[in-house]
Design an enzyme around this catalytic site. Structure first.
Site, PDB file in Angstrom:
ATOM      1  N   LYS A  76       0.859  -1.181   0.000  1.00 42.17           N
ATOM      2  CA  LYS A  76       0.000   0.000   0.000  1.00 42.17           C
ATOM      3  C   LYS A  76       0.900   1.237   0.000  1.00 42.17           C
ATOM      4  O   LYS A  76       1.919   1.268   0.710  1.00 42.17           O
ATOM      5  CB  LYS A  76      -0.902  -0.023   1.240  1.00 42.17           C
ATOM      6  CG  LYS A  76      -1.935   1.106   1.275  1.00 42.17           C
ATOM      7  CD  LYS A  76      -2.912   0.947   2.447  1.00 42.17           C
ATOM      8  CE  LYS A  76      -3.942   2.068   2.484  1.00 42.17           C
ATOM      9  NZ  LYS A  76      -4.910   1.905   3.597  1.00 42.17           N
ATOM     10  N   SER A 151      -9.893   2.039   2.583  1.00 39.75           N
ATOM     11  CA  SER A 151      -8.956   2.767   1.741  1.00 39.75           C
ATOM     12  C   SER A 151      -7.901   1.891   1.069  1.00 39.75           C
ATOM     13  O   SER A 151      -7.232   2.338   0.142  1.00 39.75           O
ATOM     14  CB  SER A 151      -8.237   3.815   2.592  1.00 39.75           C
ATOM     15  OG  SER A 151      -7.404   3.179   3.560  1.00 39.75           O
ATOM     16  N   SER A 175     -10.304  -0.229   6.795  1.00 37.93           N
ATOM     17  CA  SER A 175      -9.659  -0.094   5.487  1.00 37.93           C
ATOM     18  C   SER A 175      -8.945  -1.343   4.974  1.00 37.93           C
ATOM     19  O   SER A 175      -8.527  -1.374   3.816  1.00 37.93           O
ATOM     20  CB  SER A 175      -8.665   1.068   5.509  1.00 37.93           C
ATOM     21  OG  SER A 175      -9.361   2.296   5.457  1.00 37.93           O
TER      22      SER A 175
END
Lengths: 483, 482
Positions: A76, A151, A175
């Site tokens: 990420k 997210s 997330s």
């Protein structure tokens, strides 16, 4: 090969059936072919990845191997990785090349993993649909007109579409779990303090926690084993003996007490999602578990409390993005205040600004007690609810998300609707507990996630509970038709 | 003036003498090239986190113990949010609601001589925080340079109650605090380098009335400026009030060139710092064991040492206070006495406080830099005490030691033949010579001129180059002339 487990990949690498360079190239090729439609990656750097793959191959040749040596891992874009652009999904950091490694990156590098690329995400991890990224929305591989969740939507889409065997995510209010649910993945948010936050760009410091996103609980165990460790550079990191989170994967579930909070099974959840969740719970009964009705009476307060605490911390955490030392700086300004105002007005997107404004407001003189302190009180009540519940059960289950992946743009103009997408996941962050989402079926062709919530440090138990389900079902093996 | 009462509270930022910063591993040394002592944490790169330097906490505990304060079992680091280019995170990590040191007091001596009095200044709190960097406005032609070497340097902010009633009291307090933080080794006290800087909160009121509105004078980095700034500010406030204008709460700066204070910002412009507990740091927990461990490393404190000096060495309160002005001075004195003997404690005190102090002062040296060490001075006082040399000769030996003409007093006495003549036969013979050579003076004395006696003593001493025991000369001369 793209459906192989991490264990199988490690065996294939150790047995020289495939080299890390070949494996990495395979994924780089898939990314080149499929990413344009998905937008799951922000940064791919084949030279760097292949360099790491060559080094991994050299290690393997020496017999110096671990469970992740030579295996590509998508990161990420919230984790700082030396010499990699680390954007956090924001224009503010579009030009920021990290000069240091986050602890998670450092540990994965040491394990011999290959950094396959940096995945797309909601800007500064603020969002539940991956639409707030400055690099554009990520598309759900199951239906590219839909969001992948957020997210950690880029990581979810990448693993679901087999653009990476496994990925890291971070979870502040859901997330990891919510995009895992929407993309048919297994995701684990560990107990707060298990995975170091050093080098993980802060959204809400007291809630943020990194974790693995994978196609199975077994793979999650491998990745979290590498990610988790006490880190003296993170004062909130917990000093505990290292453990093998996969040690209990195969333990039978007989006698397992599953708590079903009535607040998770009432109104507000799509019936088709609920049907899949209930079928999964029936499956658990078949595996020897029993269910207990429990209550988490303050669940309805978790979203309001979260939207005070998380923005408050974020408003302060994001103050460093001021255009002075690194990152975006407005091209023209007349004085210092103008530099700040223009840089931040131009560098941040709408959702980030909204949360900075909320956070600044709730911390302001005269409002602090009514909002911030009150939210902290609710936070303790929510933690107490869980403590009571774990007196009656071993694990809590329910839906991860009240809905399946929604259409791109569907909730983009309605922040409150968007915030409610995290209604089942947020309380877990407020309490600091470990939580998982595992695939448990489909609703109108879209994946449904089952959430498992454990008591503190019960990651191994959660992975065991998830793994036994995945031994008995094949939901987690279903792949989207993206080719 | 009499109808106005001055009320002063002081906030002091003492830079703690740790090797590394309060939340990072970067060095704190002063004077390095800009931005060479700033690591990723100090630069507030994305993703970095603070880790508390326990040495800074040790300093806070030492301070708390030294002033009889409560060292909080639990204190909390909070973020003070504001934007400034030399504040890299956009917030300063400080302590707000729960500081590490709570309460305590410092008793100071105000004034000299008969007008001297003691004043106890209560402390509100002392808390740990990080310093900001520096903005450099020169040399950049319309731009501002940022040096983050100082960012993250540990500070102890020490806050008093509004207990001081004059600039003299304020200066006495500041000096006592300055001496104390150096005494307990938590701050080098270097005011030029900004290691110790004071803010003064000043207001005036009619006696018996509630506190007036205060103005805060920022960043006073010398005792002289502290006094001048307060004096100016007090007069300014009195003038304003007497001319019917209200004082508006404000932060002001002192300009040493003009001797005036001028407004920096009013209360209306004050920041809302939006303090909240820093979620990156756990509450600071200090258990009894940590305090006990720290207490064991504490030096004897000035007040206790002063009492002991009076008791052990029979010194006056004045001498004891002067000798405990700094730990270096007190240690030096005790080392001198250790050589010269307790019976010579008073002469030792005089030598340290008068002769040595004057000489150091002339050369602008600290006692730690004295060319004459404590052992050397002790050896010298010993030779006065055992009558080997007179006080006057001792002063010459002291100069010789100062100039490096020998390493011990004994060596100089030997080399220069300065041993006192105490053989009364020899002195008598000498006096006879002086008397016969100075018949006129003898006659004068006999005719009643007492002064002539001293002249004869002088002649006798001169004849021995000062080596004769002056007391013996006196006695023998009296006998001969009597």
């Amino acid at each position: 090969m793209i459906n192989a487990s991490l264990k199988q990949l490690a065996q294939a690498l150790a047995g020289k059936q495939i080299s890390s360079v070949e494996l990495t190239q395979l994924y780089l090729d898939r990314i080149a072919r499929l990413n344009p439609a998905l937008n799951a990656f922000i940064t791919v750097d084949a030279d760097k990845s292949l360099g790491q793959a060559r080094a991994a191959d050299a290690r393997i040749a020496r017999g110096d191997t671990g469970p992740l040596t030579g295996i590509p891992v998508a990161q990420k874009d919230i984790f700082c990785a030396r010499d990699w652009r680390t954007s956090c999904g924001s224009k503010m950091l579009d030009n920021f090349v990290a000069p240091y490694d986050a602890t998670v990156i450092e540990r994965l590098n040491a394990a011999g993993a290959v950094l396959l690329g940096k995945t797309n995400m909601d800007e500064f991890a603020m969002g539940s649909s991956n639409e707030s990224s400055w690099y554009g929305p990520v598309k759900n591989p199951w239906d590219t007109t839909r969001v992948p969740g957020g997210s950690s939507g880029g990581s979810a889409a990448a693993v679901a579409a087999r653009l990476a065997p496994v990925a890291t995510g971070t979870d502040t209010g859901g997330s990891i779990r919510q995009p895992a649910a929407m993309c048919n993945l297994t995701g684990l948010k560990p107990t707060y303090g298990v995975v170091s936050r050093y080098g993980m760009i802060a959204f809400a410091s007291s809630l943020d926690q990194g974790g693995p996103m994978a196609r199975s609980a077994e793979d999650c165990a491998v990745l979290v084993n590498a990610m988790a460790a006490f880190d003296p550079r993170d004062s909130t990191s917990l000093e505990r003996p290292t453990e093998d989170y996969g040690r209990d994967l195969d333990k039978p579930l007989a006698g397992l007490r599953i708590g079903l909070p009535r607040e998770f099974f009432g109104e507000g959840c799509e019936p088709s999602v609920m049907a899949a969740v209930e079928a999964a719970i029936a499956e658990y009964r078949k595996l020897g578990a029993e269910t207990v009705d429990i209550s988490l009476p303050n669940t309805h307060l978790s979203v309001p409390a979260y939207y005070v605490i998380a923005p408050a911390e974020a408003s302060s955490n994001l103050s460093r993005f001021d255009g002075v030392r690194y990152g975006y700086r407005a091209p023209e300004y007349v004085d210092l205040n103008d530099l700040y105002a223009k840089t931040r007005a131009q560098g941040f997107g709408a959702e980030v600004k909204r949360r900075i404004l909320i956070g600044t407001y709730v911390l302001s003189h005269g409002y602090y007690d009514a909002y911030y302190l009150q939210a902290q009180r609710i936070r303790r009540m929510i933690a107490d609810d869980f403590a009571t519940a774990f007196g009656q059960c071993d694990v809590i289950m329910g839906p991860t998300s009240p809905c399946t992946a929604f259409k791109l743009g569907e909730k983009a103009d309605d922040p409150v609707q968007m915030y409610l997408a995290d209604i089942y996941t947020i309380a877990v962050n407020l309490a600091g507990l470990p939580g998982m989402s595992i695939p448990c079926g489909f609703a109108y062709g879209l994946p449904v996630g089952l959430q498992l919530i454990g008591n503190y440090f019960n990651e191994a138990r959660l992975l065991n509970i998830a793994h036994r389900f995945q031994q008995a079902t094949d939901w987690h093996q279903r792949a989207p038709a993206i080719e | 003036m009499n109808q106005w009462e001055v009320v002063i509270g002081i906030e002091t930022h003492a830079q703690l003498a740790t090797v590394s910063k309060i939340f990072s591993g970067a060095a704190t040394a002063f004077g390095a090239e800009p931005n060479t002592q700033a690591c990723a944490v100090d630069l507030a790169l994305p993703g970095v986190l603070p880790v508390l330097n326990r040495k800074a906490v040790d300093c806070a505990i030492r301070f708390g113990l030294a002033i009889g304060a409560k060292v909080a079992e639990k204190s909390v680091f909070a973020r003070k949010n504001y934007f400034y280019p030399d504040l890299p995170k956009g917030y300063q990590i400080s302590q707000f609601e729960l500081p590490v040191v709570q309460g305590g007091a410092i008793t100071v001596q105000v004034g000299q001589g008969e007008k001297a009095y003691e004043k106890t200044v209560r402390l509100t709190r002392a808390h740990l925080e990080e310093d900001a960097g520096k903005s450099l406005h020169e040399d950049f032609h319309g731009k501002t340079g940022i040096d983050l070497n100082r960012a993250g340097t540990p500070l102890l902010e020490i806050v008093t109650e509004p207990d001081m009633r004059s600039s003299d009291e304020a200066v006495a307090y500041a000096k006592a605090l300055h001496a104390l933080v150096r005494w307990i080794g938590i701050c080098d006290g270097n005011m030029q380098e900004g290691s110790f800087r004071c803010d003064a909160n000043v207001s005036v009121r009619r006696p018996g009335q509630p506190f007036g509105t205060r103005r805060e004078i920022k960043n006073l980095n010398s005792f002289r400026f502290l006094k001048e700034a307060i004096d100016y500010e007090v007069q300014w406030q009195i003038n304003e009030l007497e001319e019917g204008r209200a004082i508006v709460q404000a932060t002001v700066l002192f300009d040493p060139d003009t001797g005036e204070t001028r407004m920096m910002r009013s209360k209306e412009d004050a920041h809302d710092y939006r303090y909240f507990p820093d979620p990156d740091l756990l509450p600071l927990l200090i258990d009894a064991e940590w305090i006990t461990r720290t207490r064991a490393t504490m030096p004897e404190l000035p007040a206790a040492k002063q009492v002991r000096f009076e008791a052990d060495y029979g010194l006056s309160a004045y001498d004891s206070r002067a000798l405990t002005a700094s730990l270096d001075m007190a240690d030096f004195y005790e080392a001198v006495v250790a050589i010269a003997g307790k019976s010579a404690a008073k002469p030792c005190a005089n030598w340290v406080m008068v002769d040595l102090a004057a000489r150091l002062n002339r050369e602008n040296l600290e006692i730690g830099e004295s060319p004459v060490g404590a052992v050397q001075l002790g050896g010298l006082v010993l030779r006065i005490a055992d009558n080997t040399v007179s006080n006057n000769i001792a002063k010459k030996i002291f100069e010789a030691l100062w100039n490096g003409e020998g390493t011990t007093a004994d060596e100089i006495i030997d080399k220069q033949g300065l041993k006192q003549i105490t053989d009364s036969g020899a002195i008598e013979a000498l006096i006879d010579e002086v008397l016969s050579a100075n018949a006129a003076m003898v006659a004068e004395f006999r005719s009643g001129k007492e002064k002539a006696f001293n002249a004869l003593v002088g002649q006798a001493m001169k004849a021995t180059k000062g080596k004769a025991n002056p007391q013996q000369v006196n006695e023998l001369l009296k006998k001969k002339l009597g």
